[in-house]
Motif scaffolding. Structure first.
Motif, PDB file in Angstrom:
ATOM      1  N   GLU A   1      99.024   9.110  79.730  1.00 48.27           N
ATOM      2  CA  GLU A   1      99.948   8.579  80.731  1.00 48.27           C
ATOM      3  C   GLU A   1     101.309   9.276  80.718  1.00 48.27           C
ATOM      4  O   GLU A   1     102.349   8.676  80.533  1.00 48.27           O
ATOM      5  CB  GLU A   1     100.141   7.066  80.541  1.00 48.27           C
ATOM      6  N   ASN A   2     101.266  10.600  80.924  1.00 47.02           N
ATOM      7  CA  ASN A   2     102.473  11.390  81.097  1.00 47.02           C
ATOM      8  C   ASN A   2     102.321  12.234  82.364  1.00 47.02           C
ATOM      9  O   ASN A   2     101.526  11.880  83.239  1.00 47.02           O
ATOM     10  CB  ASN A   2     102.725  12.251  79.853  1.00 47.02           C
ATOM     11  N   LEU A   3     103.056  13.324  82.447  1.00 46.44           N
ATOM     12  CA  LEU A   3     103.012  14.185  83.637  1.00 46.44           C
ATOM     13  C   LEU A   3     102.644  15.618  83.263  1.00 46.44           C
ATOM     14  O   LEU A   3     102.981  16.557  83.974  1.00 46.44           O
ATOM     15  CB  LEU A   3     104.381  14.163  84.341  1.00 46.44           C
ATOM     16  N   VAL A   4     101.954  15.779  82.153  1.00 44.70           N
ATOM     17  CA  VAL A   4     101.603  17.110  81.648  1.00 44.70           C
ATOM     18  C   VAL A   4     100.636  17.806  82.607  1.00 44.70           C
ATOM     19  O   VAL A   4      99.642  17.220  83.039  1.00 44.70           O
ATOM     20  CB  VAL A   4     100.971  17.007  80.248  1.00 44.70           C
ATOM     21  N   GLN A   5     100.934  19.050  82.941  1.00 41.33           N
ATOM     22  CA  GLN A   5     100.095  19.827  83.845  1.00 41.33           C
ATOM     23  C   GLN A   5      99.337  20.939  83.130  1.00 41.33           C
ATOM     24  O   GLN A   5      98.304  21.403  83.615  1.00 41.33           O
ATOM     25  CB  GLN A   5     100.956  20.431  84.958  1.00 41.33           C
TER      26      GLN A   5
ATOM     27  N   LEU B   1      96.558  13.080  68.006  1.00 39.94           N
ATOM     28  CA  LEU B   1      97.540  13.394  69.043  1.00 39.94           C
ATOM     29  C   LEU B   1      97.218  12.558  70.276  1.00 39.94           C
ATOM     30  O   LEU B   1      96.143  12.695  70.878  1.00 39.94           O
ATOM     31  CB  LEU B   1      97.498  14.874  69.397  1.00 39.94           C
ATOM     32  N   ILE B   2      98.135  11.667  70.645  1.00 39.18           N
ATOM     33  CA  ILE B   2      97.922  10.759  71.767  1.00 39.18           C
ATOM     34  C   ILE B   2      99.041  10.991  72.782  1.00 39.18           C
ATOM     35  O   ILE B   2     100.199  10.691  72.529  1.00 39.18           O
ATOM     36  CB  ILE B   2      97.915   9.298  71.291  1.00 39.18           C
ATOM     37  N   LEU B   3      98.677  11.532  73.917  1.00 37.80           N
ATOM     38  CA  LEU B   3      99.661  11.924  74.927  1.00 37.80           C
ATOM     39  C   LEU B   3      99.265  11.362  76.290  1.00 37.80           C
ATOM     40  O   LEU B   3      99.490  11.972  77.324  1.00 37.80           O
ATOM     41  CB  LEU B   3      99.759  13.447  74.973  1.00 37.80           C
TER      42      LEU B   3
ATOM     43  N   LEU C   1     100.739  11.414  66.108  1.00 37.21           N
ATOM     44  CA  LEU C   1     101.818  11.536  67.084  1.00 37.21           C
ATOM     45  C   LEU C   1     101.386  10.829  68.360  1.00 37.21           C
ATOM     46  O   LEU C   1     100.422  11.223  69.009  1.00 37.21           O
ATOM     47  CB  LEU C   1     102.114  13.001  67.367  1.00 37.21           C
ATOM     48  N   ASP C   2     102.072   9.743  68.697  1.00 34.54           N
ATOM     49  CA  ASP C   2     101.732   8.944  69.876  1.00 34.54           C
ATOM     50  C   ASP C   2     102.909   8.955  70.858  1.00 34.54           C
ATOM     51  O   ASP C   2     103.955   8.379  70.602  1.00 34.54           O
ATOM     52  CB  ASP C   2     101.418   7.509  69.445  1.00 34.54           C
TER      53      ASP C   2
END
Length: 267
Positions: A82-86, A78-80, A49-50
């Motif tokens: 460069e997002n805004l996950v806190q 699992l590649i996540l 999952l990218d």
């Protein structure tokens, strides 16, 4: 007259069929603001999952939409990045087939204790976040080969890191680390230790003696002197390994990046 299927519906069905067939869900640069619910319809089919470079704030869980992450029990990558996950969900620990997790470039402030349940994890990269500490349960990751926690706000590494017996590469550049736990000497498979731009003024005395395959240490931008390093027991053997690696790189005509050839030690 036959029933008309909209182009968007057909496209979505085709996409899901392709994901199910390949096991790869790739949604890079898709301007997503939330975790795509349709992924859960794939259940055990998902292997990779990218979701790199989106605007996802919440990863998999939401107050008003309870989700069962265990449906993705066979996911290995699992590649996540460069997002805004806190924040990461506690049920992340159910993804026990995971071998690679990349969470670079988010706004994560802490890792849940359940991270230690990912016993098959081999590569964990969570650089460029806001971590102030790592959970002690990280020591349960006995198959971990690479740990990258660079560019965070870590002041120390947990004592339990010495239980990550398979660890070969530890990257913790650009943090606030002052001391290294003595248990790091237990990492007998460690080949590379990168601690550039921290506040390290000494390293465990037995590090070079006990970590017998260590061939690269980078301590640029720390208040530790070369004299201290050279006086450590095991320095001569480390130096021999370092030079052997360096000579091998030259003999192989490796491509040299912008930082030049890695000589194995930088103080």
């Amino acid at each position: 007259m036959g029933c008309c299927v909209s182009k968007s519906t057909d496209s979505k069905a085709s996409r899901i069929a392709r994901w199910r067939s390949t096991g790869i869900v790739a949604l890079r640069d898709s301007k997503l603001k939330a975790f795509p619910n349709e992924v859960f319809d794939l259940d055990r089919s998902v292997r990779t999952l990218d979701l790199t470079h989106n605007k996802i704030v919440q990863f998999i869980f939401a107050v008003d939409i309870p989700m069962d992450i265990s449906k993705l029990i066979n996911m290995q990558r699992l590649i996540l990045a460069e997002n805004l996950v806190q924040q990461l969900p506690t049920n992340l620990g159910k993804l026990q087939s995971l071998k690679l997790m990349t969470l670079d470039g988010n706004q994560i402030t802490s890792l849940p204790d359940e991270m230690g349940q990912l016993v098959r994890l081999e590569r964990l990269s969570i650089s460029g976040n806001l971590l102030t500490c790592l959970p002690e349960t990280i020591g349960s990751l006995r198959n971990l080969l690479l740990l990258n926690v660079s560019n965070n706000k870590l002041k120390s590494l947990p004592e339990s890191i010495g239980s990550c017996f398979s660890l070969e590469e530890l990257q913790a550049n650009d943090n606030l680390i002052e001391d290294l736990p003595a248990s790091i000497c237990n990492l007998i498979h460690l080949k590379s230790l990168c601690l550039d731009n921290n506040n390290v003024n000494q390293i465990p005395l037995n590090l070079l003696k006990d970590c017998k395959v260590l061939q690269n240490i980078s301590l640029h931008g720390n208040p530790i002197s070369m004299d201290q390093f050279q006086q450590m027991e095991g320095f001569q053997d480390f130096e021999a390994r370092r030079k052997k690696k360096f000579d091998k790189q030259i003999d192989s005509n490796v491509m040299i990046g912008s930082k030049g050839l890695d000589e194995g030690v930088d103080l």
